[in-house]
Design a protein around this motif. Sequence first.
Motif, PDB file in Angstrom:
ATOM      1  N   MET A  89      36.399  90.216   3.630  1.00 44.59           N
ATOM      2  CA  MET A  89      35.491  90.024   4.751  1.00 44.59           C
ATOM      3  C   MET A  89      36.195  90.382   6.058  1.00 44.59           C
ATOM      4  O   MET A  89      37.309  89.911   6.325  1.00 44.59           O
ATOM      5  N   LEU A  90      35.538  91.215   6.871  1.00 45.10           N
ATOM      6  CA  LEU A  90      36.060  91.649   8.158  1.00 45.10           C
ATOM      7  C   LEU A  90      35.130  91.186   9.268  1.00 45.10           C
ATOM      8  O   LEU A  90      33.903  91.247   9.114  1.00 45.10           O
ATOM      9  N   TYR A  91      35.699  90.738  10.385  1.00 47.68           N
ATOM     10  CA  TYR A  91      34.890  90.350  11.539  1.00 47.68           C
ATOM     11  C   TYR A  91      35.456  91.024  12.787  1.00 47.68           C
ATOM     12  O   TYR A  91      36.620  91.437  12.812  1.00 47.68           O
ATOM     13  N   ASN A 105      42.434  88.609   9.134  1.00 47.88           N
ATOM     14  CA  ASN A 105      42.575  88.252  10.550  1.00 47.88           C
ATOM     15  C   ASN A 105      43.059  89.488  11.312  1.00 47.88           C
ATOM     16  O   ASN A 105      44.202  89.914  11.131  1.00 47.88           O
ATOM     17  N   PRO A 106      42.219  90.065  12.186  1.00 50.61           N
ATOM     18  CA  PRO A 106      42.599  91.318  12.842  1.00 50.61           C
ATOM     19  C   PRO A 106      43.512  91.148  14.054  1.00 50.61           C
ATOM     20  O   PRO A 106      43.865  92.148  14.694  1.00 50.61           O
ATOM     21  N   CYS A 142      31.187  92.170   9.585  1.00 46.88           N
ATOM     22  CA  CYS A 142      30.380  91.428  10.555  1.00 46.88           C
ATOM     23  C   CYS A 142      30.927  91.669  11.953  1.00 46.88           C
ATOM     24  O   CYS A 142      32.096  91.369  12.221  1.00 46.88           O
ATOM     25  N   SER A 143      30.106  92.214  12.827  1.00 43.54           N
ATOM     26  CA  SER A 143      30.554  92.531  14.182  1.00 43.54           C
ATOM     27  C   SER A 143      29.585  92.004  15.225  1.00 43.54           C
ATOM     28  O   SER A 143      28.373  91.972  14.995  1.00 43.54           O
ATOM     29  N   PRO A 144      30.098  91.606  16.388  1.00 45.59           N
ATOM     30  CA  PRO A 144      29.198  91.408  17.517  1.00 45.59           C
ATOM     31  C   PRO A 144      28.629  92.767  17.947  1.00 45.59           C
ATOM     32  O   PRO A 144      29.224  93.808  17.656  1.00 45.59           O
TER      33      PRO A 144
END
Length: 240
Positions: free
Chosen positions: A37-39, A70-71, A103-105
């Motif tokens: 999962m990437l945010y 965690n980016p 998932c991105s803003p």
Amino acid sequence: MTDQKPDMPNLVADQLHPIDHSNLFAAQPAHPVRVLMLYGSLRQRSFSRLLTEEAARILEALGAEVKLFNPKGLPLVDEDNVEHEQVQELRELSLWSEAQVWCSPERHGNMTGLMKTQIDWLPLAPIGGVRPTQGRTLALMQVCGGSQSFNTVNQMRVLGRWMRMITIPNQSSVPKAFNEFDEAGRMFPSPYYNRVVDVMEELMKFTLLTRGTAAYLVDRYSERVETSEELSKRVNMKAI
């Protein structure tokens, strides 16, 4: 010279394979579905992270093994940074995964630069003979600061297709995300929460249907022809 069918002179006949039903319906791996999962935000109260964490809980309830990347500290894409520990971790997690959630803003009508940087660090070319995204299923989500929009999920859908991923039809867009989470960072019950559950269920179903056959599903005639031609060139060079 390769034999060619008389009515299809452009076809490399021995590289056009019959559909192999045994590969299409291969046995499932025994381990739980592996989801990366990437945010796309580093804010202390990041709603893309909170939404990703909420989705992770749903996936775990459905039996998946979930890892969030965690980016923080991830450098911009540059050939000098390939060996950076964050880059290596991201690529290893992508290779490990069978499914991914992005998932991105939405910022200025687009995904954030941080989100794009994570995706850009995942090469289309193989790493150790394995492509880090090809054949993996993908679910897309976005959070909005204002009214509901689908710009970001639509743009990420283009990227998912470009990365040769199996992007599921359903998606989630949460408007006015600041109203949808309590002080502890948990999402309130709502139709938006229900849609997140829908998307995670669908991701699991598509992944279970395809993970044992993903390599076969994305096996391409054009690449088999190219590989065959390269092999022929090498053999001929050695013969000379």
